[in-house]
Design an enzyme around this catalytic site. Structure first.
Site, PDB file in Angstrom:
ATOM      1  N   GLU A  75     -23.344  28.320  19.265  1.00 44.68           N
ATOM      2  CA  GLU A  75     -23.818  29.238  18.224  1.00 44.68           C
ATOM      3  C   GLU A  75     -23.852  30.666  18.766  1.00 44.68           C
ATOM      4  OE1 GLU A  75     -26.693  28.361  14.527  1.00 44.68           O
ATOM      5  OE2 GLU A  75     -27.800  28.667  16.381  1.00 44.68           O
ATOM      6  N   HIS A 111     -17.389   4.952  31.443  1.00 44.68           N
ATOM      7  CA  HIS A 111     -16.905   3.722  30.808  1.00 44.68           C
ATOM      8  C   HIS A 111     -16.524   3.987  29.363  1.00 44.68           C
ATOM      9  CE1 HIS A 111     -18.139   1.402  34.313  1.00 44.68           C
ATOM     10  NE2 HIS A 111     -19.069   2.333  34.396  1.00 44.68           N
ATOM     11  N   LYS A 137     -24.294  27.387   4.247  1.00 38.86           N
ATOM     12  CA  LYS A 137     -25.542  27.332   3.479  1.00 38.86           C
ATOM     13  C   LYS A 137     -25.295  27.779   2.043  1.00 38.86           C
ATOM     14  CE  LYS A 137     -28.754  28.293   7.239  1.00 38.86           C
ATOM     15  NZ  LYS A 137     -29.615  29.304   7.826  1.00 38.86           N
TER      16      LYS A 137
HETATM   17  O1  LIG Z   1     -36.134  27.721  12.714  1.00 44.15           O
HETATM   18  P1  LIG Z   1     -35.402  27.886  11.432  1.00 44.15           P
HETATM   19  O2  LIG Z   1     -35.549  29.258  10.877  1.00 44.15           O
HETATM   20  O3  LIG Z   1     -35.754  26.823  10.452  1.00 44.15           O
HETATM   21  O4  LIG Z   1     -33.876  27.744  11.752  1.00 44.15           O
HETATM   22  C1  LIG Z   1     -33.265  26.590  12.204  1.00 44.15           C
HETATM   23  C2  LIG Z   1     -31.805  26.850  12.534  1.00 44.15           C
HETATM   24  O5  LIG Z   1     -31.145  27.162  11.337  1.00 44.15           O
HETATM   25  C3  LIG Z   1     -30.088  28.040  11.252  1.00 44.15           C
HETATM   26  O6  LIG Z   1     -29.091  27.557  10.450  1.00 44.15           O
HETATM   27  C4  LIG Z   1     -29.601  28.761  12.462  1.00 44.15           C
HETATM   28  O7  LIG Z   1     -28.211  28.840  12.539  1.00 44.15           O
HETATM   29  C5  LIG Z   1     -30.155  28.232  13.745  1.00 44.15           C
HETATM   30  O8  LIG Z   1     -29.972  29.198  14.737  1.00 44.15           O
HETATM   31  C6  LIG Z   1     -31.608  27.900  13.597  1.00 44.15           C
HETATM   32  O9  LIG Z   1     -32.101  27.451  14.828  1.00 44.15           O
END
Ligand SMILES: O=P(O)(O)OC[C@H]1O[C@H](O)[C@H](O)[C@@H](O)[C@@H]1O
Length: 528
Positions: A322, A351, A455
């Site tokens: 990332e 293995h 997303k």
């Molecule tokens: O901790 P949060 O804000 O819920 O985020 C959780 C995760 O979601 C995202 O999609 C990011 O790409 C991550 O870098 C992050 O760790």
């Protein structure tokens, strides 16, 4: 190179940290002096960039953010006294809370003590805690830790089934830096539902780690949750293991978090040294650079020869991929950077896929993680003069040699044992390596613009699903997929509608699908 030359090379490049008793060996990476010489200016710049970052520069320009995970381990390095105080207070808060939970001073309404911890989070809010919980299970574990790190209903059921008998003494920790991650929100709502079904008050079992003012913060306050812990804007999710995100669950489990912080701080000192040969993170960055030509052309296979370190590769996958997987460099050029990371553990993987590593596509380099201490206490001999641990060690060395003979490079990191200090140091080592390498290849390691695309697409699928349901319910007669698409006003999204309908039908969501399953175009959809 013959054996004598290799032994020379080994000694020339071996790094040893006396305090941590940690070794880094990059002698089995085929870089030459010319490369080292040519990278010197880049390393000079990387050391300076790192100094600026630690000094509080906006090291994540796109998000206008400081990058402060190093301050967590040595709050004197924080750029202002206010930040220092925030850090110190946050650790005191964690320790005080953990102490009260362990003693029973803080307890659920229905029991004298909490027995279990259920952690709900994803990505950076899960991978570090999961790795640490598995690597450092204390002998006298204070709370038994469980994780929900997805929005998979069956996965949630599995965890809740395990906890069925102890729900009333389970502390639920919801971790989300942004406070708006749907998987985490869903997990929390599902768990809350189970509590309610059982006639239990969820709020008196629930705590949160999140940024102040986030949706989760507001929700937890409104619902009067048991406690809340702050996450800082200047700590990224994937570098948050040494913040409340990682330290709160670790402290609750009974892990010595001060030792983790101390190990990380010692490693931070060592990786601040502005000299390639004396800086273990710089040596790793050199190895990464050489193997992949500064373009990630080779994958990184992480092979810890220790069961408790199984989740290290998963943790590193996010930290490295990332951070480094970027379309553009800092000047806006399209570069498609990154290094692919995978691995489980040795000798188990020997293995499975090590056959390909030895003889197949040579598109990787290995990082062996060696732990010198086999176990606490003596070992029996499984053969005259050899223990199970001797075998493990032999397999590691044998694989390293067999790979090298066949032109496959490797790094070996050796630690004395697995304890909180060593784990803190390993995390800090990789965090710094990522930072230095990002500088070598001129990218921003601290943002993740690519994650947004998936997303947004998911949100649009859910929107479409709501519209499809409305159309099907309102029409009252069977419709084919094309007709649904027309009615929703998205004639080019027939395939997406087909996938939605198939999923709804499989879950008894009030629709009937008829027709030839092998010919999606023949299907008709009506409401039940
Ligand atoms: O901790 P949060 O804000 O819920 O985020 C959780 C995760 O979601 C995202 O999609 C990011 O790409 C991550 O870098 C992050 O760790």
């Amino acid at each position: 190179m013959d054996a004598t030359q290799l032994w020379q090379r080994y000694q020339e490049w071996l790094y040893y940290h006396p305090g941590l008793e940690l070794y880094v060996d990059i002698s089995r990476m085929r870089f030459d002096d010319e490369l080292v010489e040519s990278l010197k200016p880049k390393f000079e710049k990387a050391f300076k960039d790192m100094q600026a970052l630690e000094g509080g520069a906006i090291a994540n320009p796109d998000e206008e953010r400081m990058v402060g995970h190093y301050w967590l381990r040595n709050s004197d390095k924080a750029p202002t006294p206010e930040l220092k105080k925030l850090i110190d207070d946050s650790f005191d808060h964690i320790e005080e809370f953990a102490r009260k939970v362990h003693s029973g001073e803080i307890h659920p309404p229905e029991a004298d003590k909490f027995t279990d911890l259920l952690s709900v989070g994803i990505g950076g809010s899960a991978l570090g805690p999961e790795f640490v919980a598995e690597a450092l299970v204390p002998k006298d574990e204070k709370l038994k830790v469980h994780f929900i790190d997805n929005t998979d209903p069956a996965g949630i059921d599995r965890v809740m089934q395990e906890l069925k008998e102890r729900l009333n003494s389970t502390l639920v920790l919801v971790t989300t830096k942004s406070g708006g991650t749907p998987e985490t929100r869903n997990g929390m709502l599902e768990v809350k539902h189970v509590y309610e079904q059982a006639g239990l008050d969820f709020a008196s079992h629930a705590i949160a780690v999140t940024m102040q003012g986030s949706k989760m913060d507001q929700y937890a306050m409104q619902e009067h949750w048991l406690a809340e812990f702050s996450m800082f804007d200047w700590v990224g999710g994937r570098t948050s293991e040494m913040s409340a995100v990682g330290l709160l669950p670790a402290a609750l489990q009974g892990i010595d978090i001060r030792a983790m912080l101390a190990g990380a701080a010692e490693m931070d000192e060592a990786t601040r040294v502005a000299n390639l040969k004396n800086n273990p993170a710089a040596l790793l960055a050199l190895a990464w650079y050489q193997s992949g030509n500064g373009k990630g052309e080779k994958d990184m296979v992480i092979l810890p020869y220790k069961d408790s370190l199984l989740l290290f590769s998963r943790y590193l996958q996010q930290l490295i991929m990332e951070s480094l997987g970027k379309e553009r460099d800092l000047d806006g050029n399209v570069v498609h950077q990154g290094i692919a990371v995978y691995g489980n553990k040795g000798s188990t993987d020997q293995h499975a896929y090590v056959q390909q590593l030895r003889d197949g596509v040579a598109n990787f380099f290995v990082t062996f993680l060696e732990v010198l201490e086999d176990r606490k206490g003596p070992s029996m001999e499984v053969e005259p003069g050899a223990t199970a641990g001797d075998f493990l060690n032999g397999f590691l060395k044998g694989t390293r040699e067999a790979l090298f003979e066949n032109g496959r490079d490797s790094v070996t990191i050796t630690v004395p044992t697995v304890n909180p200090r060593v784990i803190g140091a390993l995390i800090a080592l990789y965090e710094r390596t990522v930072g230095l390498y990002a500088s070598l290849v001129n990218i921003n390691a601290y943002h993740q613009p690519g994650v947004e695309a998936g997303k947004k697409a998911a949100a649009s699928v859910l929107d479409l699903q709501r519209q499809v349901m409305q159309v099907v319910q309102a029409t009252g007669q069977p419709l084919d997929l094309g007709a649904i698409a027309e009615k929703v006003g998205v004639p080019n999204r027939i395939e997406a509608i087909y996938h939605i309908v198939r999923h709804l039908e499989a879950n008894n969501r009030g629709i009937v699908v008829e027709g030839d399953r092998a010919k999606p175009a023949s299907l008709t959809v009506s409401s039940k």
